[in-house]
Design a protein around this motif. Structure first.
Motif, PDB file in Angstrom:
ATOM      1  N   GLY A  48     -16.935  24.321  -3.580  1.00  0.00           N
ATOM      2  CA  GLY A  48     -17.670  23.423  -3.283  1.00  0.00           C
ATOM      3  C   GLY A  48     -17.165  22.184  -2.878  1.00  0.00           C
ATOM      4  N   GLY A  49     -17.377  21.616  -1.694  1.00  0.00           N
ATOM      5  CA  GLY A  49     -16.789  20.401  -1.118  1.00  0.00           C
ATOM      6  C   GLY A  49     -17.875  19.305  -0.980  1.00  0.00           C
ATOM      7  N   GLY A  50     -19.166  19.266  -1.742  1.00  0.00           N
ATOM      8  CA  GLY A  50     -19.727  18.280  -1.760  1.00  0.00           C
ATOM      9  C   GLY A  50     -19.659  17.021  -2.385  1.00  0.00           C
ATOM     10  N   GLN A  51     -20.654  16.137  -2.703  1.00  0.00           N
ATOM     11  CA  GLN A  51     -20.445  14.942  -3.452  1.00  0.00           C
ATOM     12  C   GLN A  51     -19.999  15.052  -4.901  1.00  0.00           C
ATOM     13  N   LEU A  52     -20.453  16.214  -5.622  1.00  0.00           N
ATOM     14  CA  LEU A  52     -20.091  16.214  -6.816  1.00  0.00           C
ATOM     15  C   LEU A  52     -18.664  16.437  -6.848  1.00  0.00           C
ATOM     16  N   ALA A  53     -18.027  17.297  -5.931  1.00  0.00           N
ATOM     17  CA  ALA A  53     -16.536  17.588  -6.013  1.00  0.00           C
ATOM     18  C   ALA A  53     -15.745  16.235  -5.601  1.00  0.00           C
ATOM     19  N   ARG A  54     -16.409  15.455  -4.447  1.00  0.00           N
ATOM     20  CA  ARG A  54     -15.807  14.322  -4.364  1.00  0.00           C
ATOM     21  C   ARG A  54     -15.744  13.373  -5.388  1.00  0.00           C
ATOM     22  N   MET A  55     -16.757  13.243  -6.061  1.00  0.00           N
ATOM     23  CA  MET A  55     -16.789  12.071  -7.370  1.00  0.00           C
ATOM     24  C   MET A  55     -15.899  12.722  -8.513  1.00  0.00           C
ATOM     25  N   THR A  56     -15.621  14.123  -8.536  1.00  0.00           N
ATOM     26  CA  THR A  56     -15.027  14.709  -9.502  1.00  0.00           C
ATOM     27  C   THR A  56     -13.569  14.406  -9.347  1.00  0.00           C
ATOM     28  N   HIS A  57     -13.176  14.404  -7.803  1.00  0.00           N
ATOM     29  CA  HIS A  57     -11.786  14.237  -7.428  1.00  0.00           C
ATOM     30  C   HIS A  57     -11.352  12.748  -7.885  1.00  0.00           C
TER      31      HIS A  57
ATOM     32  N   HIS B 232     -22.143   4.144  -4.811  1.00  0.00           N
ATOM     33  CA  HIS B 232     -21.311   5.226  -4.607  1.00  0.00           C
ATOM     34  C   HIS B 232     -21.913   6.011  -3.366  1.00  0.00           C
ATOM     35  N   LEU B 233     -21.017   6.104  -2.221  1.00  0.00           N
ATOM     36  CA  LEU B 233     -21.343   6.744  -0.929  1.00  0.00           C
ATOM     37  C   LEU B 233     -20.465   8.240  -0.702  1.00  0.00           C
ATOM     38  N   TYR B 234     -21.246   8.919  -0.349  1.00  0.00           N
ATOM     39  CA  TYR B 234     -20.784  10.274  -0.266  1.00  0.00           C
ATOM     40  C   TYR B 234     -20.011  10.659   1.125  1.00  0.00           C
ATOM     41  N   GLY B 235     -20.060  10.088   2.289  1.00  0.00           N
ATOM     42  CA  GLY B 235     -19.381  10.223   3.367  1.00  0.00           C
ATOM     43  C   GLY B 235     -20.325  11.154   4.393  1.00  0.00           C
TER      44      GLY B 235
END
Length: 394
Positions: free
Chosen positions: A3-12, A336-339
């Protein structure tokens, strides 16, 4: 992470601090996590080859959503891939019927429910509960989708017929007379260590979480303890590895009922990024990598998270300009913005506001002031309008 959503973004973001590289399985290069991760596999979560590519050489495979078919995950496990949470646990976050049955076996409190195979099941259940009902698809629903709050039995029959005709498995539940919605967020490692954050109150609008108050104000100590213990018990009994969010109803007569489970970082835990010693994203990585878990203590008496939702009409000024004005007026706001592109109702970011150290969640005036600041900031980012009518040029 699948999954490439905001949760993955913030986990990154959390992975960077731990010296880890998070590879993500994204659908497109514009997905929130694909914009920031140097290691992206493009593909669908229903494609076994794509799953194999994202898991190749990884220490562990985890998720930012629950929609990967467990049959595919079983194949990965058979090939030696460490999957966290394991498919046997993840199933309970995928299928509401399976979840309700298993939780009932464990003695966990759930609303009365029944599986719907034909419309006669709707009639029988409605007669049994003698009150309002909710009709749901067993799989795939979120943010209000796949859920019908039936006005009457005829409306429940129509919803069930519509879902069944679409090929979905369907369940029907009693509509709970609730005081509010709560969430118990916990984490569990393969070693068996568990950790719980304070129980929070979630505020929903049109089936979408718009605000989280941490900790939940005016919550009876017995219920607070019971909610945290329930989360840890379910994580252990279901074999969860990683973060588990237990969404709860607090009923008008003072009981707790489990509504939903999520086995990943969750909207109800976004406040932890600025309001707890260990964020849910760092904790999820610690858990799936079997590190000792982090301290979950809050950093302030109250933290309020407000989601930034796309407005009906996209503002004429850019998000960058909106940020400029927000920070000039509210330098304490943590954004926190998600792009993600803006469209009506879409989660495009969130704002965290922490309260002063000398306050209390049970102080109504203090709590109202923190909530107002959080919702004012989020509304400004969504609409480019100040909810208090403030005008810097006056």
């Amino acid at each position: 992470m699948v999954g490439g959503g905001q949760l993955a973004r913030m986990t990154h973001q959390a992975a960077i601090a731990l010296g880890q590289t998070l590879r993500v399985l994204a659908v497109t290069e514009s997905d929130p996590a694909a914009q920031v991760s140097p290691d992206v596999v493009l593909g669908e979560h229903t494609d076994l080859d794509a799953l194999r590519r994202v898991a190749d050489g990884a220490s562990v495979l985890t998720f930012d959503h629950e929609h990967v078919p467990t049959a595919l995950l079983d194949e990965l496990v058979a090939a030696g891939v460490t999957v966290a949470p394991p498919p046997s646990a993840l199933l309970h976050a995928q299928d509401k019927i399976v979840m309700r049955r298993r939780l009932s076996e464990l003695g966990a409190p759930v609303p009365r429910f029944a599986e719907v195979r034909d419309l006669a099941d709707v009639d029988a259940f409605a007669a049994e509960v003698g009150g309002a009902v909710v009709v749901k698809t067993a799989r795939g629903g979120y943010d209000g989708r796949g859920v019908t709050l039936a006005r009457d039995v005829a409306d429940a029959r129509d919803a069930a017929q519509r879902y069944l005709a679409g090929g979905a498995e369907v369940l029907i539940e009693e509509r709970v007379a609730m005081r509010r919605e709560l969430a118990a967020l916990v984490a569990r490692s393969p070693f068996g260590q568990g950790a719980a954050w304070p129980v929070v109150q979630t505020v929903q609008r049109d089936g979408i979480c718009v605000e989280v108050i941490a900790p939940a104000p005016r919550l009876d100590d017995e219920l607070r303890l019971a909610a945290g213990e329930l989360g840890l018990k379910l994580a252990a009994e279901l074999g969860v590895v990683g973060v588990l969010a237990v969404e709860l109803f607090e009923t008008v007569d003072g009981r707790l009922l489990v509504n939903e489970l999520a086995m990943r970082p969750h909207n109800s835990g976004h406040w932890t990024m600025d309001g707890a010693r260990t964020s849910q994203f760092e904790q999820h990585l610690r858990a799936v990598l079997d590190y000792p878990l982090g301290d979950t203590a809050p950093l302030a008496p109250v933290t309020v998270m407000a989601n930034v939702l796309g407005a009906q009409q996209v503002p004429t000024i850019t998000m960058d300009e909106r940020l400029h004005h927000l920070f000039a007026r509210m330098p304490e706001a943590k954004v926190h913005l998600y792009g993600k592109g803006e469209r009506p109702g879409r989660k495009i970011g969130h704002v965290n506001i922490t309260g002063a150290a000398n306050g209390s969640a049970d102080d109504e005036g203090y709590l109202a002031e923190v909530r107002e600041r959080a919702t004012r900031a989020a509304h400004w980012l969504s609409h480019a309008e100040w909810t208090d009518g403030w005008n810097p040029h006056e």
